[in-house]
Write a protein that holds these residues in place. Structure first.
Motif, PDB file in Angstrom:
ATOM      1  N   LEU A 103      12.144  -8.812  -8.984  1.00  0.00           N
ATOM      2  CA  LEU A 103      10.849  -8.278  -8.563  1.00  0.00           C
ATOM      3  C   LEU A 103      10.468  -7.017  -9.346  1.00  0.00           C
ATOM      4  CD1 LEU A 103      11.310  -8.785  -4.697  1.00  0.00           C
ATOM      5  CD2 LEU A 103       9.946 -10.184  -6.263  1.00  0.00           C
ATOM      6  N   SER A 162      16.202 -14.854  -1.516  1.00  0.00           N
ATOM      7  CA  SER A 162      16.046 -15.641  -2.741  1.00  0.00           C
ATOM      8  C   SER A 162      17.324 -16.410  -3.083  1.00  0.00           C
ATOM      9  CB  SER A 162      15.692 -14.701  -3.900  1.00  0.00           C
ATOM     10  OG  SER A 162      16.641 -13.653  -3.971  1.00  0.00           O
ATOM     11  N   CYS A 284       2.412  -8.679   8.626  1.00  0.00           N
ATOM     12  CA  CYS A 284       3.357  -9.513   7.855  1.00  0.00           C
ATOM     13  C   CYS A 284       3.629 -10.802   8.640  1.00  0.00           C
ATOM     14  CB  CYS A 284       4.680  -8.789   7.649  1.00  0.00           C
ATOM     15  SG  CYS A 284       4.544  -7.270   6.711  1.00  0.00           S
ATOM     16  N   THR A 347       7.954 -12.353   1.859  1.00  0.00           N
ATOM     17  CA  THR A 347       7.658 -12.158   0.429  1.00  0.00           C
ATOM     18  C   THR A 347       6.817 -13.320  -0.116  1.00  0.00           C
ATOM     19  OG1 THR A 347       9.682 -10.891   0.151  1.00  0.00           O
ATOM     20  CG2 THR A 347       8.707 -11.771  -1.853  1.00  0.00           C
ATOM     21  N   GLU A 348       7.246 -14.541   0.210  1.00  0.00           N
ATOM     22  CA  GLU A 348       6.514 -15.710  -0.318  1.00  0.00           C
ATOM     23  C   GLU A 348       5.115 -15.810   0.287  1.00  0.00           C
ATOM     24  OE1 GLU A 348      10.253 -18.668  -0.786  1.00  0.00           O
ATOM     25  OE2 GLU A 348       8.289 -19.255  -1.539  1.00  0.00           O
ATOM     26  N   ALA A 351       2.836 -13.344  -1.346  1.00  0.00           N
ATOM     27  CA  ALA A 351       2.580 -13.686  -2.759  1.00  0.00           C
ATOM     28  C   ALA A 351       1.377 -14.615  -2.903  1.00  0.00           C
ATOM     29  CB  ALA A 351       3.816 -14.332  -3.366  1.00  0.00           C
ATOM     30  N   LYS A 358       3.992  -4.324  -5.207  1.00  0.00           N
ATOM     31  CA  LYS A 358       5.137  -4.055  -4.336  1.00  0.00           C
ATOM     32  C   LYS A 358       5.811  -2.742  -4.666  1.00  0.00           C
ATOM     33  CE  LYS A 358       6.816  -8.688  -3.574  1.00  0.00           C
ATOM     34  NZ  LYS A 358       6.502  -8.502  -2.196  1.00  0.00           N
ATOM     35  N   ASP A 360       9.443  -0.736  -3.609  1.00  0.00           N
ATOM     36  CA  ASP A 360      10.764  -0.950  -3.005  1.00  0.00           C
ATOM     37  C   ASP A 360      11.393   0.442  -2.873  1.00  0.00           C
ATOM     38  OD1 ASP A 360      13.373  -1.926  -2.441  1.00  0.00           O
ATOM     39  OD2 ASP A 360      13.847  -1.891  -4.577  1.00  0.00           O
ATOM     40  N   HIS A 400       9.855  -1.900   2.046  1.00  0.00           N
ATOM     41  CA  HIS A 400       9.047  -2.632   1.072  1.00  0.00           C
ATOM     42  C   HIS A 400       7.584  -2.373   1.438  1.00  0.00           C
ATOM     43  CE1 HIS A 400      12.640  -4.256  -0.489  1.00  0.00           C
ATOM     44  NE2 HIS A 400      12.807  -5.237   0.382  1.00  0.00           N
ATOM     45  N   ASN A 402       3.856  -2.872   0.516  1.00  0.00           N
ATOM     46  CA  ASN A 402       3.048  -3.790  -0.300  1.00  0.00           C
ATOM     47  C   ASN A 402       1.572  -3.451  -0.172  1.00  0.00           C
ATOM     48  OD1 ASN A 402       4.849  -6.493  -1.047  1.00  0.00           O
ATOM     49  ND2 ASN A 402       5.606  -5.270   0.650  1.00  0.00           N
ATOM     50  N   HIS A 440      15.607  -3.279  -6.168  1.00  0.00           N
ATOM     51  CA  HIS A 440      15.067  -4.241  -7.142  1.00  0.00           C
ATOM     52  C   HIS A 440      15.313  -3.833  -8.591  1.00  0.00           C
ATOM     53  CE1 HIS A 440      12.029  -5.653  -3.870  1.00  0.00           C
ATOM     54  NE2 HIS A 440      13.248  -6.094  -3.662  1.00  0.00           N
TER      55      HIS A 440
END
Ligand SMILES: Cc1cc2nc3c(=O)[nH]c(=O)nc-3n(C[C@H](O)[C@H](O)[C@H](O)COP(=O)(O)OP(=O)(O)OC[C@H]3O[C@@H](n4cnc5c(N)ncnc54)[C@H](O)[C@@H]3O)c2cc1C
Length: 482
Positions: A103, A162, A284, A347-348, A351, A358, A360, A400, A402, A440
């Motif tokens: 990331l 991931s 989220c 996260t997905e 996206a 993002k 971190d 995180h 965003n 990250h």
């Protein structure tokens, strides 16, 4: 320079590139053609089709235009060594690449570099049940390691969403954190030894198959977290640990971040063993519900939620303050997985929204509420039209943050705005003694902000160190500390 102007003889046939830009790197393209022919003559697999270059030339980020001369897939350490020697002879830079879930844009090629992807080096080489170490090639997918260890009641204690795609080499090159840092720490702790190929093609084994090795300074630890800038990791001996005997997964709604931290304080006061302590805001959760088939977890809407794994044998051990209607306790493994799905899909889901920038960040826990308050108070003025999404590994002080617009960024204006505001966010973080990258790494994304990451003396030492390992500057140029 467009590669469509070039015809390369590879795989015994003429391959014609279309619409692949090499940006300002015609020199690297020229060197690349020589190197690719050399690799082909050595029987090393390479891809040069436009879709492959685009696919393997980047990681999870989408901020940079991909420019790579080709993708090499070594099948052995000897092949990695041969690739680096061929690149060294031509002065062609290299981007080491794993599962490409990074990331920080660490595995993105933007200067016509050769991408060296480790996915064909994915074997388990040895399992030692006496020392509980698993010897693997670096391209093995993270989940494959867990699948090998799980039936034996063991795991590699690094756990991240991931896991189905990222590779052990990538995990070590980024010193991955993840969902269980609060209990087990980062990936670094779970490595016994490494084999690395240096920029000049030489192989080094670092630490070896012994638990204890204090014969001087450890170079192994330098490679962990070095983001492919010091050498290519080709093998690792991973330390396995027993799976927790018990695990209770709980999801509870909380009115605020300070309320979430109060729960953490109580768990710590009672010395309850925490395996994971995750936080996410209501927006989220909403995005996850929209993008998945999951049902809302709470009857009433809640400002935020905390997801915990506790190593408890029985629900009776759960603190009373958590035994409320707003707490869901998983009674089966499947229910636990479903609760984790709310967190692991964030996260997905984000996206897919439009433009996502993002952060971190790591902050001392005590200072986190003041930081979030400050960001929120200035957010709409600094990021007009954007929405703030906050989640993260709260127990580790890892947030995180965003910044999301519900639209694309065709002209790069939103990216410029975010980069401008980085100075503000990072100054606030540094003032609170936090870190601009909790897990990250720096990659291409953070390289402009190194002064917020390290002191001038540390930067000077790290620059010198990089030169020692890679005098020609061929390994992952432009990434991290240069
Ligand atoms: C849904 C999602 C959830 C995530 N959650 C987390 C999380 O909780 N914690 C966390 O830390 N990260 C997380 N990440 C980020 C990412 O998964 C990690 O950084 C991971 O360790 C990257 O591994 P990779 O194999 O995909 O590496 P890549 O993205 O391919 O590469 C990452 C860096 O490592 C270098 N590299 C790769 N392989 C090698 C090698 N063999 N030798 C030398 N250098 C190499 C690359 O050059 C690059 O600089 C998440 C990503 C996604 C998409």
């Amino acid at each position: 320079l467009e590669s469509s102007k070039h015809r390369w003889e590879l795989h015994g046939k003429i391959t014609h590139h279309k619409k692949v830009s090499f940006g300002d790197s015609p020199t690297n393209l020229r060197k690349g053609m020589t190197v690719l022919k050399k690799l082909q003559s050595l029987g090393i697999e390479v891809l040069v089709e436009a879709e492959d270059l685009e696919n393997y030339g980047r990681d999870w980020t989408r901020f940079h235009k991909v420019a790579t001369c080709g993708i090499a897939f070594p099948k052995s350490t000897d092949e990695v060594s041969a690739i680096l020697k061929a690149c060294g002879a031509q002065g062609l830079p290299v981007v080491p690449s794993g599962g490409r879930t990074g990331l920080a844009a660490g595995a993105v090629a933007t200067q016509g570099e050769l991408v060296v992807n480790l996915s064909r080096m994915n074997r388990i080489l040895d399992w030692d049940p006496l020392s509980l170490t698993l010897h693997v090639e670096a391209g093995i997918v993270h989940e494959a390691v867990q699948e090998f260890l799980r039936p034996q009641g063991l795991h590699w204690p690094v756990d991240l969403a991931s896991k189905g795609s990222c590779q052990i080499g990538g995990n070590l090159a980024t010193n991955a954190g993840g969902l269980r840092v609060i209990r087990y720490g980062h990936a670094r702790r779970w490595v016994q030894s490494l084999k690395v190929v240096l920029a000049d093609g030489r192989l080094m084994e670092l630490h070896g198959p012994v638990e204890k090795n204090n014969a001087g300074t450890s170079l192994r630890d330098l490679f962990i977290g070095s983001e492919g800038t010091l050498g290519i990791i080709v093998e690792a001996r991973l330390r396995a640990a027993s799976l927790p005997k018990n695990r209770l997964t709980l999801l509870t709604s909380v009115p605020s971040l300070p309320a979430a931290l109060e729960i953490l304080k109580e768990l710590r006061k009672k010395q309850l063993p925490i395996l994971a302590f995750e936080f996410f805001r209501e927006n989220c959760l909403q995005r996850v519900l929209e993008k998945t088939q999951l049902r809302p977890p709470f009857r009433n809407s809640s400002a935020a939620a905390v997801l915990m794994d506790l190593e408890l044998a029985d629900v009776s051990e759960i603190p009373e303050s958590l035994s409320t209607a707003d707490t869901i306790v998983a009674e089966t493994e499947e229910q636990a997985r479903n609760l984790w799905a709310y967190r692991e899909n964030i996260t997905e889901s984000l996206a897919q929204l439009g433009f996502v920038y993002k952060h971190d960040l790591a902050l001392p826990l005590r200072k986190m509420p003041a930081f979030v308050e400050k960001v929120e108070s200035e957010f709409s003025q600094r990021f007009p039209g954007a929405e703030l999404y906050l989640f993260g590994h709260l127990g580790d002080g890892n947030l995180h943050l965003n910044v999301v617009w519900p639209k694309k960024d065709p002209d790069g204006k939103l990216l410029s705005l975010c980069e401008k505001q980085n100075e503000w966010i990072f100054s606030e973080v540094v003032a609170l003694q936090g870190s601009i990258s909790a897990e990250h790494g720096l990659g291409l994304l953070k390289r402009k902000y190194l002064s917020f990451a390290k002191s001038p003396t540390e930067l000077e030492m790290l620059r010198k160190l990089r030169k020692v390992f890679d005098p020609q500057g061929l390994l992952n140029p432009g990434k991290g500390i240069e």
